[in-house]
Write a protein that holds these residues in place. Structure first.
Motif, mmCIF file in Angstrom:
data_model
loop_
_atom_site.group_PDB
_atom_site.id
_atom_site.type_symbol
_atom_site.label_atom_id
_atom_site.label_comp_id
_atom_site.label_asym_id
_atom_site.label_seq_id
_atom_site.Cartn_x
_atom_site.Cartn_y
_atom_site.Cartn_z
ATOM 1 N N ASP A 170 0.801 -1.181 -0.711
ATOM 2 C CA ASP A 170 0.022 -0.262 0.075
ATOM 3 C C ASP A 170 1.154 1.370 0.141
ATOM 4 O O ASP A 170 1.421 1.393 1.307
ATOM 5 C CB ASP A 170 -1.025 0.055 1.263
ATOM 6 C CG ASP A 170 -1.725 1.236 0.893
ATOM 7 O OD1 ASP A 170 -2.096 2.547 -0.215
ATOM 8 O OD2 ASP A 170 -2.370 1.374 2.306
ATOM 9 N N ASN B 212 -1.712 -1.314 -4.504
ATOM 10 C CA ASN B 212 -2.473 0.219 -4.709
ATOM 11 C C ASN B 212 -0.910 0.909 -5.395
ATOM 12 O O ASN B 212 -0.053 1.183 -4.217
ATOM 13 C CB ASN B 212 -2.876 0.642 -3.325
ATOM 14 C CG ASN B 212 -3.393 1.218 -3.588
ATOM 15 O OD1 ASN B 212 -3.750 2.029 -4.031
ATOM 16 N ND2 ASN B 212 -3.515 2.358 -2.013
ATOM 17 N N ASP C 7 -5.597 6.066 -0.204
ATOM 18 C CA ASP C 7 -4.932 5.224 0.529
ATOM 19 C C ASP C 7 -6.473 4.698 1.154
ATOM 20 O O ASP C 7 -5.676 3.883 1.897
ATOM 21 C CB ASP C 7 -4.118 6.490 1.174
ATOM 22 C CG ASP C 7 -3.156 5.646 2.712
ATOM 23 O OD1 ASP C 7 -2.968 4.747 1.725
ATOM 24 O OD2 ASP C 7 -2.533 6.429 2.934
ATOM 25 N N ALA C 8 -7.548 4.929 0.961
ATOM 26 C CA ALA C 8 -8.331 3.964 1.936
ATOM 27 C C ALA C 8 -8.735 2.951 0.644
ATOM 28 O O ALA C 8 -10.024 2.860 0.325
ATOM 29 C CB ALA C 8 -9.815 5.242 2.446
ATOM 30 N N GLU C 9 -8.430 2.610 0.419
ATOM 31 C CA GLU C 9 -8.157 1.555 -0.584
ATOM 32 C C GLU C 9 -8.843 0.135 -0.127
ATOM 33 O O GLU C 9 -9.341 -0.591 -0.601
ATOM 34 C CB GLU C 9 -6.698 1.040 -1.502
ATOM 35 C CG GLU C 9 -5.753 -0.031 -1.075
ATOM 36 C CD GLU C 9 -5.006 0.437 0.471
ATOM 37 O OE1 GLU C 9 -5.121 2.128 0.634
ATOM 38 O OE2 GLU C 9 -5.287 -0.085 1.631
ATOM 39 N N LYS D 47 1.479 8.266 0.832
ATOM 40 C CA LYS D 47 1.665 7.855 1.509
ATOM 41 C C LYS D 47 3.073 8.557 1.854
ATOM 42 O O LYS D 47 3.870 8.613 1.633
ATOM 43 C CB LYS D 47 1.851 6.769 2.662
ATOM 44 C CG LYS D 47 0.671 6.034 2.710
ATOM 45 C CD LYS D 47 0.883 4.549 3.525
ATOM 46 C CE LYS D 47 -0.834 3.682 3.626
ATOM 47 N NZ LYS D 47 -1.171 4.474 4.282
HETATM 48 ZN ZN ZN Z 1 -4.161 3.058 2.322
#
Ligand code: ZN
Ligand code: BES
Ligand code: ZN
Length: 501
Positions: free
Chosen positions: A273, A323, A350-352, A280
């Motif tokens: 991620d 991701n 990022d809210a995957e 991030k």
């Molecule tokens: Zn994430």
């Protein structure tokens, strides 16, 4: 899959102090309590070394205090006294950490084989079989090391060859069950720790196929094309930024009759991620190989249940993808169509996790489940709520949540329920789609994750375990080694083991 290295054997052995096949014997001592019969026997064999030591006041049996006595009786060279503290304050957690710490210490001091005197660790609260299970699991977890990728100085890696669990009562059955459980935990740790350049969706799918073959599970692997045909718009969107194509792995275990509805485990399997376009910042991206842990836990739980031959049907569904930021990545502001037909407005790539789970949870209903349990490293906010001590759980069915809370007591994987109140659902209303996947104002991040997922489970009893902070240890401590903890495999096995009760 790197083949497993040196593992410590953990076996039951009848208590015979004269012909000990180990050089060190560990004995549990409660503060201010007389020695139990097994410890008395050991004391005789040791020429009263234990009672003399206790009388001298040198060893007070405080919890965690240890004393190594050189007794030199035949092959039995040492007795290691392990302080258990006051009996009324004794807990299985304490036993597990102590056994794990002592096992590591003995391993590092090159003691090849050691014995644990089981009856001395039992108390009025816990019977010997329970103690046998906990000692077997905690010794295995304490001794486990992730060394798959080391190539230098392998001879310096120490290992205990064999741990004997000693008692007059035969605990073979408890110990074999414990071996299945600890193996599944240890394998979970190894796979979660495997780096993202290796453990990509294809690798994970092959691993699952191999695991299914070995434990007699049905296995189906869906590739990108199959997932497109199923119209899993949210899952595909997350996957589209990576060169590594997604997979959806479905494993099935039938331990009950065909007509018995299964429990479906759904695990988040983001093999890495990066955050995607909402990338991030450092250091948040390091350890994001661990974002596949939900999927890792799901497949090793079903594996353990199959090997334990539990009389229950289980399905595990694991969406696997990466991701990544790319010209082809999904974007904030995209509107996607989920497998259940709902449209979802994306706010932060990022809210995957919730996106891939939305499709997998909706798909789970195809199996007509009696319950769905999802496991996901979903939100960093779990760290704010419970730290790394316990896993927040949420759901739509008090009975199912109750089962999980009950199982948590025996498994030692702690859980705490968070509310999914209506007020939170309001926060996910979108003006232009059926729902948003998060609330830009922030707040209650872990609950918002749960609230979003609830939209995809229909009326099936469902529980969501957000393992973002319990699945990873920042340092070695007790049964945990730095890196993946394997939590909550033990909890889920316990939930499934006690299902009909
Ligand atoms: Zn994430
Ligand atoms: N994989 C992360 C959650 C995570 C964070 C797991 C730290 C383990 C350790 C997840 O995909 C994520 O990035 N969540 C965001 C959600 C936010 C954008 C609503 C988070 O927690 O910040
Ligand atoms: Zn994630």
């Amino acid at each position: 899959m790197p083949e497993t290295k040196k593992e410590s054997k953990i076996t039951y052995s009848p208590l015979s102090l004269d012909k000990a096949s180990y050089s060190t014997l560990i004995i549990g001592i409660f503060k201010g309590k007389n020695l139990d019969d097994s410890a008395k026997k050991a004391n005789e064999r040791a020429g009263n070394a234990i009672s003399d030591c206790l009388k001298s006041g040198d060893f007070k049996a405080e919890y965690g205090e240890t004393r190594n006595l050189f007794i030199n009786k035949g092959s039995l060279k040492y007795i290691l006294l392990a302080g258990l503290g006051e009996e009324k304050e004794y807990k299985l957690e304490k036993l597990n950490s102590l056994i794990a710490e002592i096992s590591k210490r003995l391993r590092d001091s090159n003691i090849g084989k050691f014995g644990v005197l089981l009856p001395s660790f039992a108390s009025s609260g816990y019977d010997e079989a329970q103690i046998a299970e906990n000692v077997a699991i905690s010794a295995a977890l304490g001794l486990h090391q992730f060394i798959d990728f080391r190539t230098k100085e392998l001879d310096k890696i120490k290992n205990a060859d064999e741990v004997f669990l000693l008692s007059d009562k035969n605990h073979d059955a408890a110990i074999s069950q414990s071996r299945i459980i600890s193996n599944s935990i240890v394998k979970s740790r190894d796979l979660a720790n495997t780096p993202p350049n290796i453990a990509n969706p294809e690798y994970f799918a092959n691993y699952a196929k191999e695991l299914a073959k070995k434990s007699g599970l049905k296995c189906a692997i869906l590739n990108k094309h199959d997932i497109e045909k199923l119209k899993m718009g949210c899952f595909l969107a997350v996957a589209q930024g990576s060169k590594n194509e997604p997979r959806l792995v479905v494993l099935e275990y039938n331990g009950a009759g065909k007509s018995d509805k299964p429990v479906v485990l759904v695990g988040k399997g983001i093999t890495f991620d990066s955050g995607g376009l909402n990338i991030k910042p450092y250091p948040g991206m390091t350890t994001m190989k661990g974002d596949k842990t939900g999927a890792v836990i799901a497949i090793h739980t079903i594996e353990a249940c199959a090997l334990l031959k539990l009389p229950i049907n289980i399905v595990s569904i694991t969406p696997l993808c990466e991701n990544m930021p790319d010209a082809g990545s999904y974007r904030p502001d995209d509107i996607l169509k989920a497998y259940n037909g709902m449209t979802v407005e994306v706010k932060n790539t990022d809210a995957e996790g919730r996106m891939i789970l939305a499709d997998a949870l909706a798909y789970a209903n195809k199996y007509n489940p009696k319950a769905i349990i999802d496991i996901a490293t979903l939100t960093g906010a779990t760290m704010v709520i419970l730290g790394s001590v316990g896993t927040p759980i949420m759901g739509n069915d008090e009975k199912l949540l109750g089962k999980i809370k009950e199982a948590s007591k025996a498994s030692l994987d702690k859980v705490w329920e968070l509310p999914l109140w209506e007020e939170y659902a309001e926060l996910l209303k979108s003006e232009i789609a059926d729902i948003k996947h998060l609330n830009e104002e922030g707040g209650a991040g872990t609950i918002i994750g749960g609230i979003f997922l609830k939209n995809f489970v229909g009326n099936t009893p469902w529980a969501h375990l957000d393992i973002a902070s319990t699945s990873w240890a920042k340092m070695d401590s007790g049964i945990y080694a730095k890196g993946s903890t394997g939590v909550p495999v033990r909890l889920l096995i316990e939930v499934l083991r006690g299902w009909e009760k």
